[in-house]
Design an enzyme around this catalytic site. Structure first.
Site, PDB file in Angstrom:
ATOM      1  N   ASP A 109       0.845  -1.204   0.000  1.00 26.05           N
ATOM      2  CA  ASP A 109       0.000   0.000   0.000  1.00 26.05           C
ATOM      3  C   ASP A 109       0.882   1.257   0.000  1.00 26.05           C
ATOM      4  OD1 ASP A 109       0.835  -0.682   2.636  1.00 26.05           O
ATOM      5  OD2 ASP A 109      -0.730   0.570   3.516  1.00 26.05           O
TER       6      ASP A 109
ATOM      7  N   GLU B  21       0.107  -0.929   5.929  1.00 29.40           N
ATOM      8  CA  GLU B  21       1.196  -0.391   6.744  1.00 29.40           C
ATOM      9  C   GLU B  21       1.010   1.101   6.916  1.00 29.40           C
ATOM     10  OE1 GLU B  21       5.003   1.152   8.141  1.00 29.40           O
ATOM     11  OE2 GLU B  21       4.014   1.701   6.278  1.00 29.40           O
TER      12      GLU B  21
HETATM   13 ZN   LIG Z   1       6.820   2.351   4.142  1.00 24.52          ZN
END
Ligand SMILES: [Zn+2]
Length: 376
Positions: free
Chosen positions: A69, A134
């Site tokens: 992501d 994340e």
């Molecule tokens: Zn990163």
């Protein structure tokens, strides 16, 4: 065009704004499967996670940890080229995620493919763990995968995260730990009243001043190995009704602690609440624990990484515990030694994010050299 450059471009053109994976992991799993990896897709809530392994558990397990992501691009017109159209200009590859961290992820895959082709019977287990959460809430990503691993009794010895750690040139910094982060929202209760009749009110600002001073000026510790001292920073104070003849009834304070391995979140919470109680405050407090600190002491992983990075950067890397938090915080508590090694981080999360093509093309060799040292 090199394999790693082509794969990075394919990832950038998939607009995987957190937590949407946008097909990145399917592409990478297909590559890993063709190379002989066993792939397990862990879809948790809205989040895609991929766990791919090669080899056996009777030796050490090394995990390459990354995220597919990216953060939102911000206003399109601020970019010189479309953030999701990988673009080469003057030896740089532009696009959201180029440095954080689609370039590292592509390099992981290329390095893993080459390594298992050359060492089909390598020792231990080589694993790739990818998440699409994340940059967002980081709840259904590696945090939950680590819980699943804990239940299964999955053993991880070494973890290399591809976060962009380098400062000016590839390999000039080796991250060997991160501080923990703990945030608080404190509400101090008083009694509202007229400023001319303070005896009929209780001023929460006055009541809180000494306690806040004690929190802010405390020397929490003297640092820990490579870590700076623990620090508490107040980020916001708010009170008042808007009229200057009113003593407010409430005071709201936001603060954050960045702490080294001398502390854990539970002990800091108890310590802070004890100090507030000692000042006789009436208060409510809400805590947010974003991650405990981790630290990888001297050992085979750190030694291998220092030597490999020195060969690439031409000088010993700075060994640092600075920066924010990363997903390594969830893997370290499983007993793994963790380091972070990745490209130059100057443009991450900014408009016109980019990575130097020369660095990108060196990354598979750098990760490959680590695999050679640890698993060949
Ligand atoms: Zn990163």
């Amino acid at each position: 065009m090199s394999d790693v450059l082509e794969l990075t471009r394919a990832l950038i053109s998939r607009p995987s704004v957190t937590p949407d994976d946008a097909g990145c992991q399917a592409l990478l799993a297909a590559r890993l499967q063709a190379a002989g990896f066993a792939c397990e897709h862990l879809r948790l809530g809205e989040v895609d996670n991929l766990w791919a392994t090669h080899g056996t558990c009777d030796g050490p397990t090394l995990v390459l940890l990354g995220h597919t992501d990216v953060v939102p691009p911000g206003p399109r017109e601020a970019w010189h080229s479309d953030p999701f159209e990988p673009t080469l200009r003057d030896g740089l590859l532009y696009g959201r995620g180029a440095a954080d961290m689609k370039g590292s992820v592509a390099a992981f895959i290329v390095a893993a493919e080459r390594f298992v082709a050359e060492h089909p019977q390598h020792r231990g287990r080589l694993a790739v763990l990818l998440t699409s959460d994340e940059e967002g809430d980081a709840i259904d990503g590696v945090r939950r995968v680590a819980d699943i691993f804990r239940e299964r009794g999955e053993r991880i010895d070494w973890c290399i995260t591809g976060e962009p750690s380098s400062k000016a040139r590839l390999g000039d910094l080796l991250r060997v730990g991160r501080r923990g982060s703990l945030s608080a929202r404190l509400d101090v209760h008083g009694v509202q009243g007229h400023v001319a009749y303070p005896d009929k009110a209780r001023n929460p600002i006055h009541l809180a001043l000494a306690a806040l001073d004690a929190l802010a000026s405390r020397r929490w510790d003297e640092g820990y190995e490579g870590f700076p001292p623990t620090s508490l920073q107040i980020s916001n104070i708010h009170a008042g009704t808007g009229a200057n003849n009113v003593i407010p009834g409430e005071l709201e304070v936001l603060f954050n602690l960045r702490y080294n391995p001398h502390w854990n979140a539970d002990r800091l919470v108890a310590e802070c609440e004890g100090m507030l109680n000692a000042h006789g405050l009436s208060f409510d407090i809400r805590w947010h624990r974003s991650g405990e600190p981790f630290f990888t002491p001297e050992g085979p992983l750190r030694l291998a990484a220092r030597e490999v990075l020195a060969a690439f950067a031409g000088a010993d890397p700075e060994e640092s515990t600075g920066g924010g938090t990363s997903d390594a915080r969830f893997i370290a508590p499983l007993g793994a030694q963790c380091i972070e090694v990745g490209p130059v981080n100057a443009s991450i999360h900014q408009v016109d994010e980019h990575v130097a093509v020369a660095d990108l093309e060196a990354l598979p060799d750098l990760y490959g050299a680590l695999l050679e040292r640890l698993l060949a």
